[in-house]
Design a protein around this motif. Structure first.
Motif: not given
Length: 999
Positions: A227, A259, A298, A300, A325
């Motif tokens: 992250w 995402r 990615n 979310d 993320t």
């Protein structure tokens, strides 16, 4: 350990890879001819054995041609290459494209006849293991599905899923034109997918994560989270890890940007299904027994993780799940085994990455070292910002242009960076988190965490929870001293958000009570944060409004931290009542405290703000005077302070922007703590004033005060002109002021005393006497550090010899000259067809002088061709009066001896060696060395690299016109003769007049 040592060979050095049967390769064979054609086009092509180590080193999209023949499937090496290529196709989306040689498409796809027999023959001859056969068949099957998907979606605008050259080969008629479509395909695809990458800092971070995985390998299934803030390189690291360890797994799947792709979640599930072969699209229904590597990039939302990888039981022993993320809270909810927080690049890594992108080498070019360090400091180790700034703004530019571009970026980030960072605020934060984020941007960066929590809690926020949420989303950090910090680029985005809401969208907050439990909203932050002046109208009821007191606290905080201008208006109350909360004002304030019971800290904050505002100089409104008079006074103060009027630069500012950037780059070479003096020097009509106005408009808003004094040469000669200039400078820099300067001597004392408190931008236009500089800016030390003084002049000798940088105005080049002339002569960028040649002649006559181009273009607008020809013919003998008058100002400033030297050069010495000409004039008693120096300082002549005298054609014509005016009709009365016919006519007469000094 999963991280293997790689060989020195790197796949990044190649753009195209060829996989084919090497058994009968000759210079005339198709693979050899394709290889040569691609090389001739400038592509780097690899045609040797494609190894795992080679593929592991690849860090960006490549193109693989699979040249299929019957021999291909009878070659163990070819099948192994195909297996590796399909395995390593992700995560960089390599393009894998088939070319059919000696075998038809249907035979390959359906494994018919001889193609199938060749494959069976290989199995009989080499006796591979069942695992090898299964691997080859799986690679071939995946290859077929992949190419079918390309064809189906027309992803590359192809008419078929491959190229078939079999017919040409059978007829022996394969020509270069038959290979051209393949080369064209490479051109199209590689240019379209240009994502060149320099993996600075990638391996060390990938190794950190791989070490974490190694420490967790005792678990059946390992999940790890990566992250960090947007643009920090989470995806890049995940790709590198995927490349390094994927060969250890039976199935692999890399899902990029989950995402954004979540709208097609069924397709994402299908991709995992293909990798795991779980037998069901419900991944929780039938657990997979394969050892799988899965990367979810990615992410979310928790829903995405639950849908795509559910519980660990669905994967086989030894499987690894890697999740990237921006929001680390997902890891707690999903219960990952470990997390890795991405680190920003170090200064050294940033400099190296910047150098690779800008110069294709590991360190900056020598001329760029300082500006590269400025860029590195600006981006604070964010890889996305470094790459985007170079590719979209800096690449190919010179160092001075880098400085100018970087200066602009401090106000407006490039879209690629701005959109990515802004998305993390607009999309990821809820309402309260967003408000806390913007409050921090405006007020609290560098403040202790506990103080910020206390202040925001007092305003109705759940501050601690909100700040922790921002930390979890990499939007704020806490340093070792427990103070709030935020990345520089996030601060820029925050300030943009605060300033962007249109005024008509702001709610009318007048007389509205702050709702209980609410904190200061974005609209109010935007209104206060983006305003240059805050007018506070104190009344008896003001102290009884929590909303008003909240506004006041914000305004006074900005006053203390950002020097925001505050104008208090005391409406039927006294400043003393505000400071001490007495009388009716105090009663209203005390009633509010009793009814609302705010925290003790908040009350103290309000009292502090009231005391500060009450001590400011303001307007006290009494009933004895008409209120409209007070309104006019306040409006006048606001107008004086804002001075929002930008200067008009030019109707058609051709060539202005480039020169402005060059000057701004010179200014940025100085420390922000220096007082900078810049001289802009050049001949009359070159555009000094135009450029200076544009600079004033561009950088003026960043100064506390600014003043532009136009045409000082003219004003200085007027009655009281000297004092008028001093008064104008004082009133513009020290607003508001009622002080009046009566004499130039007292004005110098006043200016020196008052200007030292202001960081100011001052422009002195058209200076022609040293006394003007002394009276207006002294030696430059009258101003607060950080001030800039810009002087335009025709006379370089007036500029300070010490600590003054000089910009010499350049005439317009041919393209700029044509464009400027065309706008004035035709009101369009290019000339009309009938005037093309005439336009070129007049532009050439003007010699790049903007004044001449504008004057002549405007004069000729709307005239017929014959009038153009007549005008051009006349100009060769008699210059235009407007141009002549403007240029003659420089001549009028010369003494008698200097004028004589100038006129002699106009008539006789242009193009002559300076030393030779000096010798001639010294022989005539002219002191030519001193005279020529004065002409050089006034931009009336220049010396070229061969030591020859050069003079602009218009200055030459101006000088000759002065001589012509001395004798309107009688040639014999001219002091100099330079036309052959005139000289012959005069010399042929019986007696020559005494007027003639030179021929």
């Amino acid at each position: 350990m999963y991280f293997r040592n790689r060989k020195d060979i790197s796949g990044n050095g190649y753009e195209v890879f060829l996989s084919f049967s090497r058994g009968e390769e000759t210079p005339e064979s198709f693979p050899s001819r394709l290889y040569s054609s691609l090389r001739e086009k400038g592509y780097s092509v690899f045609k040797e054995d494609i190894s795992i180590e080679l593929l592991q080193s690849v860090r960006c999209r490549k193109m693989f041609f699979i040249i299929l023949s019957e021999d291909y499937v009878s070659s163990r090496m070819c099948l192994e290459e195909l297996t590796k290529i399909m395995k390593f196709r992700m995560p960089y989306y390599h393009v894998v494209f088939p070319i059919f040689c000696d075998v038809g498409l249907s035979k390959v796809w359906n494994q018919e006849s001889s193609f199938k027999e060749a494959f069976q023959g290989l199995i009989q001859n080499v006796s591979p293991t069942e695992e090898e056969v299964s691997r080859w068949e799986r690679a071939h099957s995946e290859f077929r599905r992949y190419v079918a998907r390309i064809d189906e979606s027309a992803r590359f605008n192809l008419k078929s899923a491959g190229l078939d050259v079999s017919a040409h080969l059978k007829s022996g008629s394969l020509y270069d034109k038959d290979i051209e479509p393949i080369v064209g395909l490479v051109d199209h695809l590689l240019k379209r997918f240009d994502d060149k990458m320099f993996p600075v800092g990638v391996d060390s971070r990938a190794q950190d994560v791989i070490t974490m995985l190694h420490n967790l390998k005792t678990k059946d299934v390992v999940s790890i989270g990566i992250w960090g803030m947007p643009g920090i390189g989470k995806t890049t690291i995940a790709k590198a890890i995927f490349n390094h360890i994927q060969y250890e797994f039976e199935g692999t799947c890399f899902l990029p940007n989950v995402r954004n792709e979540w709208v097609r979640k069924f397709d994402l599930v299908s991709e995992i299904f293909e990798a795991t072969e779980s037998g069901s699209l419900d991944l929780n229904e039938r657990p997979c027994r394969k050892k799988v590597l899965l990367v979810l990039d990615n992410v979310d939302k928790l829903e995405q993780l639950n849908t795509l990888c559910g519980s660990r039981e669905q994967f086989g022993e030894g499987s690894i799940i890697i999740i990237t993320t921006r929001d680390s809270r997902l890891f707690n909810d999903f219960k990952v085994d470990d997390t890795y927080r991405m680190k920003l690049l170090s200064k050294e890594e940033s400099l190296e990455l910047l150098s690779w992108h800008a110069f294709q080498q590991a360190s900056p070019k020598e001329d760029f070292i300082n500006v590269c360090e400025e860029v590195v400091a600006f981006v604070e180790g964010l890889p996305l910002a470094l790459e985007a700034i170079v590719h979209f703004s800096l690449y190919g530019e010179q160092p001075n242009e880098w400085k100018s571009i970087l200066w602009k970026m401090n106000r407006d980030l490039p879209d690629d960076i701005g959109e990515e960072l802004r998305d993390s605020i607009d999309y990821s934060l809820n309402g309260e988190e967003r408000e806390i984020f913007l409050n921090i941007v405006l007020f609290y960066i560098g403040e202790p965490m506990h103080d910020v929590v206390r202040k925001l809690d007092g305003r109705g926020c759940k501050a601690r929870i909100g700040i922790i949420a921002l930390m979890d989303q990499s939007l704020v950090t806490i340093d070792d001293d427990n103070k709030l910090r935020m990345h520089n680029l996030l601060q820029l985005i925050g300030r943009q958000i605060i300033c962007e809401t249109p005024r008509d969208e702001l709610e009318n907050y007048d007389d509205v009570e702050l709702p209980e439990g609410k904190h200061i909203k974005t609209e109010l932050l935007q209104a206060i944060g983006s305003s240059k002046i805050a007018i506070i109208i104190f009344s008896e009821e003001y102290g009884g409004s929590k909303w008003c007191l909240e506004e006041l606290s914000m305004i006074m905080e900005l006053y203390e931290t950002n020097n925001r201008t505050v104008l208090p208006v005391f409406y039927h109350v006294s400043p003393k009542q505000i400071r001490h909360q007495t009388s009716n004002f105090g009663e209203a304030f005390n009633d509010l405290v009793q009814k609302k019971s705010p925290s003790k800290y908040l009350v103290l904050e309000w009292r502090k703000a009231l005391d500060g505002a009450g001590n400011l100089k303001g307007t006290v409104v009494h009933s004895s005077r008409d209120e409209s008079d007070y309104v006019k006074d306040i409006v006048g103060q606001v107008c004086d302070i804002l001075d929002k009027k930008d200067l008009f630069v030019a109707e058609h500012p051709v060539g202005v922007d480039n020169r402005v950037r060059e000057v701004i780059a010179m200014l940025q070479n100085h420390s922000s703590e220096d007082t900078v003096i810049l001289g802009i020097w050049g001949m009359g009509g070159a555009g000094k004033t135009t450029i200076t106005k544009a600079i004033y408009n561009e950088i003026g808003p960043s100064f506390e005060s600014r003043s532009y004094l136009p045409n000082i040469r003219k004003v200085w000669r007027q009655k009281n002109g000297k004092e008028d200039l001093q008064n104008k400078l004082l009133s513009e820099i020290c607003k508001p002021t009622k002080m009046k300067i009566d004499s130039i001597e007292s004005g110098m004392i006043t200016l020196k005393d008052r200007l030292r408190h202001k960081k100011a931008l001052v422009v002195l236009d058209n200076v022609d006497k040293l006394a003007q500089l002394k009276a207006l800016v002294g030696s430059g030390d009258w101003f607060k550090p950080g001030s800039i003084i810009i002087i335009t002049t025709r006379n370089q000798s007036l500029l300070p010899k010490k600590d003054c940088c000089v910009y010499m105005m350049k005439n317009l080049d041919d393209g700029e000259s044509s464009e400027l002339f065309n706008w004035h002569a035709f009101k369009q960028e290019s000339p009309k067809d009938d005037f093309i040649h005439l336009s070129r002649d007049i532009v050439a006559y003007c010699g790049g002088l903007p004044l001449a181009l504008e004057v002549l273009g405007s004069y000729l607008f709307g005239k017929e061709v014959e009038e153009w020809k007549s005008t051009l013919s006349k100009l060769k003998r008699i210059p235009d009066r407007k141009i002549h008058k403007k240029l003659k100002i420089s001549y009028d400033g010369l003494d008698d001896l200097e004028r004589e030297i100038f006129l002699d050069i106009c008539c006789f010495f242009i193009g002559m060696d300076k030393t030779e000409m000096t010798h001639i004039l010294n022989g005539c008693g002219f002191y030519a060395d001193i005279g020529i120096k004065r002409l050089l300082e006034r931009s009336l002549v220049t010396i070229d690299e061969k030591n020859k005298l050069v003079m602009h054609d218009l200055l030459r014509d101006m000088g000759r016109e002065i001589l012509r005016e001395q004798s309107q009709k009688e040639v014999g009365k001219k002091s100099r003769l330079w036309f052959y016919k005139e000289a012959r006519a005069v010399l042929s007469e019986s007696s020559v007049g005494t007027f003639i000094s030179n021929v």
